[in-house]
Design a protein around this motif. Structure first.
Motif, PDB file in Angstrom:
ATOM      1  N   UNK A 146      31.365  -9.133  22.727  1.00  0.00           N
ATOM      2  CA  UNK A 146      31.955 -10.061  21.772  1.00  0.00           C
ATOM      3  C   UNK A 146      32.430 -11.286  22.548  1.00  0.00           C
ATOM      4  N   UNK A 147      31.749 -12.436  22.413  1.00  0.00           N
ATOM      5  CA  UNK A 147      32.124 -13.609  23.204  1.00  0.00           C
ATOM      6  C   UNK A 147      33.484 -14.185  22.832  1.00  0.00           C
ATOM      7  N   UNK A 148      33.947 -13.988  21.616  1.00  0.00           N
ATOM      8  CA  UNK A 148      35.262 -14.497  21.216  1.00  0.00           C
ATOM      9  C   UNK A 148      36.367 -13.664  21.860  1.00  0.00           C
ATOM     10  N   UNK A 160      10.953   0.833   6.310  1.00  0.00           N
ATOM     11  CA  UNK A 160      11.423   1.831   7.262  1.00  0.00           C
ATOM     12  C   UNK A 160      12.325   1.201   8.311  1.00  0.00           C
ATOM     13  N   UNK A 161      12.090  -0.074   8.645  1.00  0.00           N
ATOM     14  CA  UNK A 161      12.892  -0.786   9.655  1.00  0.00           C
ATOM     15  C   UNK A 161      13.562  -2.015   9.041  1.00  0.00           C
ATOM     16  N   UNK A 162      14.650  -1.800   8.280  1.00  0.00           N
ATOM     17  CA  UNK A 162      15.309  -2.944   7.646  1.00  0.00           C
ATOM     18  C   UNK A 162      16.140  -3.757   8.638  1.00  0.00           C
ATOM     19  N   UNK A 163      16.411  -4.998   8.265  1.00  0.00           N
ATOM     20  CA  UNK A 163      17.288  -5.872   9.048  1.00  0.00           C
ATOM     21  C   UNK A 163      18.723  -5.507   8.691  1.00  0.00           C
ATOM     22  N   UNK A 164      19.561  -5.302   9.717  1.00  0.00           N
ATOM     23  CA  UNK A 164      20.968  -4.964   9.485  1.00  0.00           C
ATOM     24  C   UNK A 164      21.855  -5.930  10.257  1.00  0.00           C
ATOM     25  N   UNK A 165      23.078  -6.139   9.744  1.00  0.00           N
ATOM     26  CA  UNK A 165      24.063  -6.972  10.411  1.00  0.00           C
ATOM     27  C   UNK A 165      25.091  -6.071  11.064  1.00  0.00           C
ATOM     28  N   UNK A 166      25.390  -6.323  12.336  1.00  0.00           N
ATOM     29  CA  UNK A 166      26.415  -5.584  13.059  1.00  0.00           C
ATOM     30  C   UNK A 166      27.631  -6.486  13.199  1.00  0.00           C
ATOM     31  N   UNK A 167      28.774  -6.049  12.669  1.00  0.00           N
ATOM     32  CA  UNK A 167      29.986  -6.863  12.685  1.00  0.00           C
ATOM     33  C   UNK A 167      30.988  -6.267  13.666  1.00  0.00           C
ATOM     34  N   UNK A 168      31.653  -7.133  14.414  1.00  0.00           N
ATOM     35  CA  UNK A 168      32.623  -6.712  15.421  1.00  0.00           C
ATOM     36  C   UNK A 168      33.819  -6.021  14.775  1.00  0.00           C
ATOM     37  N   UNK A 169      34.256  -4.921  15.382  1.00  0.00           N
ATOM     38  CA  UNK A 169      35.451  -4.225  14.896  1.00  0.00           C
ATOM     39  C   UNK A 169      36.715  -4.840  15.475  1.00  0.00           C
ATOM     40  N   UNK A 170      36.577  -5.832  16.369  1.00  0.00           N
ATOM     41  CA  UNK A 170      37.741  -6.504  16.942  1.00  0.00           C
ATOM     42  C   UNK A 170      38.335  -7.521  15.972  1.00  0.00           C
ATOM     43  N   UNK A 171      37.650  -7.785  14.855  1.00  0.00           N
ATOM     44  CA  UNK A 171      38.167  -8.701  13.857  1.00  0.00           C
ATOM     45  C   UNK A 171      37.956 -10.162  14.180  1.00  0.00           C
ATOM     46  N   UNK A 172      37.003 -10.461  15.063  1.00  0.00           N
ATOM     47  CA  UNK A 172      36.758 -11.852  15.456  1.00  0.00           C
ATOM     48  C   UNK A 172      35.724 -12.528  14.562  1.00  0.00           C
ATOM     49  N   UNK A 208      32.425 -12.015  14.725  1.00  0.00           N
ATOM     50  CA  UNK A 208      31.130 -12.138  15.406  1.00  0.00           C
ATOM     51  C   UNK A 208      30.148 -11.146  14.787  1.00  0.00           C
ATOM     52  N   UNK A 209      28.912 -11.618  14.552  1.00  0.00           N
ATOM     53  CA  UNK A 209      27.887 -10.785  13.929  1.00  0.00           C
ATOM     54  C   UNK A 209      26.615 -10.825  14.764  1.00  0.00           C
ATOM     55  N   UNK A 210      26.029  -9.653  14.996  1.00  0.00           N
ATOM     56  CA  UNK A 210      24.696  -9.541  15.588  1.00  0.00           C
ATOM     57  C   UNK A 210      23.741  -9.120  14.479  1.00  0.00           C
ATOM     58  N   UNK A 211      22.498  -9.604  14.528  1.00  0.00           N
ATOM     59  CA  UNK A 211      21.475  -9.218  13.563  1.00  0.00           C
ATOM     60  C   UNK A 211      20.387  -8.473  14.320  1.00  0.00           C
ATOM     61  N   UNK A 212      20.025  -7.292  13.826  1.00  0.00           N
ATOM     62  CA  UNK A 212      19.015  -6.476  14.485  1.00  0.00           C
ATOM     63  C   UNK A 212      18.256  -5.676  13.436  1.00  0.00           C
TER      64      UNK A 212
END
Length: 54
Positions: free
Chosen positions: A41-43, A6-18, A20-24
């Motif tokens: 986005x730190x970049x 019910x609560x899978x791990x997903x990767x969030x990728x920046x739309x700025x094209x840098x 950078x990925x967050x995992x939540x």
């Protein structure tokens, strides 16, 4: 203890094209569609839209 599907791990990728990925985790029952979150986005050095990657 097993993880729930019910609560899978997903990767969030920046739309700025840098690249950078967050995992939540997300609740599939409340958010069946792809997540779109505004995060830092730190970049790029600013807050941008992050989209769920499959």
């Amino acid at each position: 203890m097993a993880r729930s599907t019910t609560r899978p791990v997903v990767k969030l990728k920046s739309t700025a094209g840098t690249g950078v990925i967050y995992v939540t985790r997300k609740n599939r029952l409340n958010d069946p569609d792809r997540l779109n979150l505004r995060k830092y986005d730190p970049v790029a050095g600013k807050h941008v839209q992050f989209r769920e990657e499959r």
